[in-house]
Design an enzyme around this catalytic site. Structure first.
Site, PDB file in Angstrom:
ATOM      1  N   HIS A 293       0.945  -1.341   0.308  1.00  0.00           N
ATOM      2  CA  HIS A 293       0.083   0.104   0.016  1.00  0.00           C
ATOM      3  C   HIS A 293       0.786   1.153  -0.014  1.00  0.00           C
ATOM      4  O   HIS A 293       0.425   2.327   0.470  1.00  0.00           O
ATOM      5  CB  HIS A 293      -1.030   0.147   1.012  1.00  0.00           C
ATOM      6  CG  HIS A 293      -1.794  -1.320   1.435  1.00  0.00           C
ATOM      7  ND1 HIS A 293      -3.000  -1.609   0.745  1.00  0.00           N
ATOM      8  CD2 HIS A 293      -1.272  -2.433   2.132  1.00  0.00           C
ATOM      9  CE1 HIS A 293      -3.327  -2.612   1.150  1.00  0.00           C
ATOM     10  NE2 HIS A 293      -2.705  -3.241   1.772  1.00  0.00           N
TER      11      HIS A 293
ATOM     12  N   LYS B 226      17.107  21.743 -11.592  1.00  0.00           N
ATOM     13  CA  LYS B 226      16.215  20.265 -11.872  1.00  0.00           C
ATOM     14  C   LYS B 226      17.006  19.621 -12.652  1.00  0.00           C
ATOM     15  O   LYS B 226      17.736  19.789 -13.545  1.00  0.00           O
ATOM     16  CB  LYS B 226      14.995  20.873 -12.720  1.00  0.00           C
ATOM     17  CG  LYS B 226      14.025  21.163 -12.128  1.00  0.00           C
ATOM     18  CD  LYS B 226      13.441  20.860 -10.948  1.00  0.00           C
ATOM     19  CE  LYS B 226      12.380  19.591 -11.174  1.00  0.00           C
ATOM     20  NZ  LYS B 226      11.048  19.862 -11.612  1.00  0.00           N
TER      21      LYS B 226
END
Ligand code: ARG
Length: 460
Positions: free
Chosen positions: A158, A285
């Protein structure tokens, strides 16, 4: 004989430009040229053997076809959409080169059996490229596994930290998935390995052809047994695309983990600069665009699978032109998967693994709670359910105190059960937890080492 084999005497006018545009497939199926020539040569040899054509004429045709093969591979030939597809283009070029003898080649066959034969041959040979690339990807995963048997990482369920596992074990999960994908390719090829050549348009032929002979020459196992089925079905292409889609789906899961793990929140891995992209505005980035494209490529594969299934749905037997789209769908799927697999292999061969960060992230969790419950079962005769409930209470207590399980004192443990001893601390370490999972297929170093040997033997 007239030169344009695609237009017969009943067609009093040339095809309109629009019809030519929608009907022609040469831009797509020129990729089949090599298989088309191979199948034509086999067909011609059979026509000679059965004396349907003379040796002299047959040899002219074969020499002509060999020359076309060379010319195409040297980029000397320009195809013409007027001749619709690769089959008619080659016949027209053959006519240009050797004259009307070229017209004998189509004796006892049709484009309908010709195209399926070429297409099956193409899938047979190109599926090997996919298989080889998947093998390289497995090799990259196994090489990470070899170096990381003892690297502890959080295993998730999960997307929540579940239990400690070794990074090697995680990598080997993908090796298994990809191993089944390779088996799927083999299964698909063994099912399609029947030769449709000689089925004609749909009914077979009145010429005394020898289908076993062409079957042997082309490397198929048997001739197909029903001429209508031979030219109608494309189940083999569907299965191939399904297999490609499964691979793309597996690659997308791997890509997703690369993306997640290289994010600042995880920081489990570092992508090298040559495999990262920048932003047009944010100078800091380093983006995982390659993996993101791989993650999304599966979408068009699923679309393609859907599209070929729907093309076949409700299509009456035997051949209809709807089937022509099978090649566009297949080639596109093949190209996407091959490129994605190459990119993922390159990424895996170049990532850096931040073992410490992986390791520390598991220490900040209650990932050994199951080990505590197991300890209660093994040492204090609890049923698993009672142990599970008591451990739940201990975890609850620890998290209220904002402490991890190994920071709970023995006295505090004994408040929950007086028989708990200091021995319990041994199972609370993530490393020991990982080491203890020695069941077959589990994550302990011994089992993982065996799995690596098994994977090397089976897949590399
Ligand atoms: N280009 C065609 C295809 O791929 C070849 C078969 C054409 N047959 C025909 N009857 N028009 O399906």
């Amino acid at each position: 004989m007239k030169k344009n084999p695609a237009r017969n005497a009943n067609l009093k006018k040339n095809a309109s430009q629009l019809l030519e545009k929608i009907n022609s497939s040469i831009d797509v199926d020129s990729r089949l040229y090599s298989e088309d020539i191979e199948a034509s040569i086999a067909h011609c040899k059979m026509l000679i053997k059965t004396k349907i054509i003379s040796l002299k004429n047959g040899n002219k045709i074969i020499n002509g076809l060999n020359k076309i093969q060379k010319d195409i591979s040297k980029n000397k030939i320009k195809f013409n959409s007027k001749y619709e597809d690769i089959h008619m283009n080659i016949e027209a070029i053959l006519y240009d080169n050797i004259g009307s003898v070229a017209g004998m080649l189509h004796t006892g066959r049709s484009r309908n059996d010709q195209v399926v034969t070429d297409f099956k041959l193409w899938i047979k040979s190109n599926s090997k490229n996919i298989e080889n690339q998947i093998k390289k990807l497995q090799k990259a995963l196994i090489s990470i596994a070899k170096k990381n048997v003892l690297t502890v990482m959080p295993g998730y369920t999960h997307m929540q930290i579940a239990q400690p596992i070794s990074l090697a074990h995680h990598c080997l999960a993908y090796v298994e998935m990809l191993g089944r994908d390779r088996q799927r390719i083999t299964n698909c090829i063994s099912l399609l390995n029947e030769n449709p050549l000689g089925a004609g348009a749909l009914a077979g032929t009145a010429f005394p052809i020898d289908r076993k002979f062409t079957t042997k020459l082309l490397g198929f196992k048997n001739p197909t047994v029903n001429s209508v089925d031979s030219v109608s079905d494309r189940d083999f292409a569907i299965e191939f695309i399904f297999t490609l889609t499964m691979i793309a789906m597996h690659l997308s899961r791997l890509a997703e983990e690369i993306i997640l793990w290289s994010s600042q929140h995880f920081n489990f891995i570092k992508l090298p600069d040559q495999l990262s992209t920048g932003s047009s505005i944010m100078p800091q980035k380093k983006n995982p665009d390659g993996a993101e494209i791989v993650r999304s490529n599966v979408a068009s594969l699923i679309g393609n699978l859907n599209s070929i299934m729907i093309t076949l749905k409700g299509l009456p037997l035997a051949y209809s032109k709807d089937l022509q789209n099978d090649k566009k769908i297949t080639f596109e799927s093949y190209d996407d998967v091959l490129l994605s697999a190459k990119v993922m292999t390159e990424i895996l061969n170049n990532i850096q693994i931040n073992k410490k960060i992986m390791h520390n992230s598991i220490y900040n969790s209650y990932s050994t709670a199951t080990d505590l419950a197991d300890w209660l079962v093994k040492n204090l005769d609890f049923t698993f359910r009672d142990a599970y409930n008591l451990t739940g209470k201990i975890v609850n207590y620890a998290s209220k105190k904002d402490r991890l399980l190994d920071k709970i004192s023995i006295k505090e443990f004994q408040k929950f059960d007086k028989n708990i001893t200091k021995e319990v601390f041994k199972v609370l370490s993530p490393l020991n937890s990982m080491k203890s999972k020695s069941s077959f297929g589990g994550t302990s170093p011994e089992t993982v080492k065996k799995s690596i040997q098994y994977a090397i033997k089976k897949y590399l």
